[in-house]
Design a protein around this motif. Structure first.
Motif, mmCIF file in Angstrom:
data_model
loop_
_atom_site.group_PDB
_atom_site.id
_atom_site.type_symbol
_atom_site.label_atom_id
_atom_site.label_comp_id
_atom_site.label_asym_id
_atom_site.label_seq_id
_atom_site.Cartn_x
_atom_site.Cartn_y
_atom_site.Cartn_z
ATOM 1 N N LYS A 27 0.839 -1.205 0.000
ATOM 2 C CA LYS A 27 0.000 0.000 0.000
ATOM 3 C C LYS A 27 0.872 1.252 0.000
ATOM 4 C CE LYS A 27 -4.236 1.882 0.732
ATOM 5 N NZ LYS A 27 -3.948 3.304 0.790
ATOM 6 N N GLY A 28 1.950 1.228 0.761
ATOM 7 C CA GLY A 28 2.868 2.368 0.787
ATOM 8 C C GLY A 28 3.515 2.600 -0.563
ATOM 9 N N LEU A 29 3.914 1.497 -1.224
ATOM 10 C CA LEU A 29 4.484 1.617 -2.573
ATOM 11 C C LEU A 29 3.477 2.234 -3.529
ATOM 12 C CD1 LEU A 29 6.289 -1.835 -3.112
ATOM 13 C CD2 LEU A 29 7.377 0.390 -2.767
ATOM 14 N N SER A 30 2.257 1.701 -3.483
ATOM 15 C CA SER A 30 1.208 2.177 -4.392
ATOM 16 C C SER A 30 0.897 3.652 -4.143
ATOM 17 C CB SER A 30 -0.050 1.322 -4.208
ATOM 18 O OG SER A 30 -1.067 1.722 -5.104
ATOM 19 N N ASP A 31 0.777 4.019 -2.871
ATOM 20 C CA ASP A 31 0.451 5.412 -2.525
ATOM 21 C C ASP A 31 1.555 6.385 -2.902
ATOM 22 O OD1 ASP A 31 -1.951 4.554 -1.528
ATOM 23 O OD2 ASP A 31 -1.398 4.720 0.598
ATOM 24 N N SER A 32 2.792 5.869 -3.008
ATOM 25 C CA SER A 32 3.921 6.750 -3.342
ATOM 26 C C SER A 32 3.906 7.178 -4.802
ATOM 27 C CB SER A 32 5.247 6.049 -3.022
ATOM 28 O OG SER A 32 5.518 5.016 -3.979
ATOM 29 N N PRO A 211 -3.967 -3.008 -3.114
ATOM 30 C CA PRO A 211 -4.021 -1.658 -3.681
ATOM 31 C C PRO A 211 -3.769 -1.674 -5.190
ATOM 32 C CG PRO A 211 -1.922 -2.010 -2.601
ATOM 33 C CD PRO A 211 -2.719 -3.272 -2.400
ATOM 34 N N TYR A 212 -3.951 -0.513 -5.803
ATOM 35 C CA TYR A 212 -3.689 -0.372 -7.237
ATOM 36 C C TYR A 212 -2.261 -0.804 -7.562
ATOM 37 C CZ TYR A 212 -2.358 1.982 -11.558
ATOM 38 O OH TYR A 212 -1.861 2.270 -12.808
ATOM 39 N N CYS A 213 -2.131 -1.571 -8.652
ATOM 40 C CA CYS A 213 -0.810 -2.009 -9.114
ATOM 41 C C CYS A 213 -0.559 -1.413 -10.494
ATOM 42 C CB CYS A 213 -0.750 -3.535 -9.191
ATOM 43 S SG CYS A 213 0.839 -4.169 -9.808
#
Length: 355
Positions: A27-32, A211-213
């Motif tokens: 989720k952190g990766l996606s939100d970044s 999360p979105y990928c």
């Protein structure tokens, strides 16, 4: 092939360690706002080769439980559950007695946990050990809900979703008990047999976030696997992604409003002597900007037999229907599952009696 060459020429364990130590999660990766996924998530060709559903089936069976206590209807429902578990290993139940408001509150609470900044939720960070395989594009919150000896302490469940997780454990267990009664009757057993054998007692609740990928064709949400336990009860939001293997094809599972998904695990296949089937399933990486949430409770037996062994139930065996699986120990079961992470039917293959 270029992607796979890149995988072979880097220090994978170093990058896995760095990702885990950051505790930012997927989720952190996606939100970044990343536009390409880290190499540790790149799946091998054999996983990626058939991501699109090729099936003409539009969904798994949907079974209405509204008249479960009416004798006439119950016989029909038992037959539907038996047939679905024999041929699909999966089905959805509607009119199961849990209010829509409780389903929505459960999903909302798990989403609220995953939507927190990773600094806030980092103490709960956990990722399945994946050995030599690639990481999967999801985050998870996990808690043991039973038996008492393993049950998570209240403070070990995040406050933001604590009440909802405890309530969902209660509600999902009620549904699981009803389904297990139907499964028992489908085998010709007393309806309370599975409960008596403590098949409702060991429970793990897992709240998944997909999360979105940005590159959903290069990874998966969860790799193909079967569940090791008795049954699984799954609640999901309206964002699709779950696929079930039916024959040689992957079938998209379309979320049914108010529905709960039930699937058989390897343990149920073994104790039913192969009548019920555990079936491969997977989750695609999420290409939607909206997060997919699923809340899963895995049910397994709480107490092993006194001799420490388990296998096909004796009541189901006869000279005409001999055991097709040998008995196995709790140690074998635990080592097979916890020793290497999720996979497909490996215990079943190991204990199958070769004629």
């Amino acid at each position: 092939m270029a992607a796979m060459d890149a995988i072979s020429s880097y220090d994978r364990m170093k990058e896995v360690k760095e990702f885990d130590e950051s505790k930012m999660g997927v989720k952190g990766l996606s939100d970044s706002g990343i536009t390409s996924i880290p190499r540790i998530f790149l799946q091998p060709p054999e996983i990626l080769s058939d991501l699109q559903s090729s099936s003409t089936c539009t969904n798994i069976p949907v079974i209405n439980l509204s008249n479960i206590n009416s004798n006439d209807h119950r016989l029909k429902i038992v037959e539907q559950v038996k047939e679905a578990t024999k041929t699909w290993g999966f089905f959805q139940v509607i009119n199961h007695g849990v209010p829509i408001s409780v389903l929505d509150e459960t999903i909302h609470a798990i989403k609220a946990f995953h939507d927190q900044p990773h600094e806030v939720k980092s103490k709960y960070y956990k990722r399945e050990e994946i050995g030599a395989n690639a990481a999967a594009w999801h985050d998870s919150l996990q808690a043991w809900m039973g038996p008492e000896a393993f049950k998570a302490k209240e403070e070990d469940i995040p406050e933001i979703c604590r009440n909802e997780m405890v309530e969902w454990d209660k509600r999902a267990t009620e549904v699981a008990e009803s389904v297990m009664e139907l499964l028992c009757e489908g085998l010709g057993l007393e309806s309370g047999k599975f409960k008596e054998l403590t098949f409702l007692d060991a429970r793990v609740l897992v709240g998944h976030c997909y999360p979105y990928c940005p590159q959903p064709d290069l990874t998966v949400g969860i790799t193909p696997h079967t569940d090791p336990g008795v049954i699984t009860v799954l609640l999901q939001n309206h964002v699709a992604g779950l696929q079930v293997k039916h024959g040689d094809e992957w079938v998209n599972v379309k979320p049914v409003p108010g529905g709960l998904i039930i699937n058989a695990g390897d343990f149920l296949q073994i104790i039913s002597n192969g009548v019920y089937k555990s079936v491969q399933h997977r989750v695609l990486a999420n290409s939607s900007k909206e997060t997919r949430i699923s809340v899963v409770i895995f049910f397994n037996l709480g107490k092993w037999k006194e001799d420490g062994y388990y296998g096909p139930l004796p009541e189901l065996l006869s000279p005409e229907k001999p055991a097709i699986y040998r008995d196995f120990t709790m140690q074998e079961f635990n080592e097979n599952f916890y020793g290497k992470g999720i996979d497909t039917k490996s215990l079943i293959e190991k204990i199958k009696i070769q004629n």
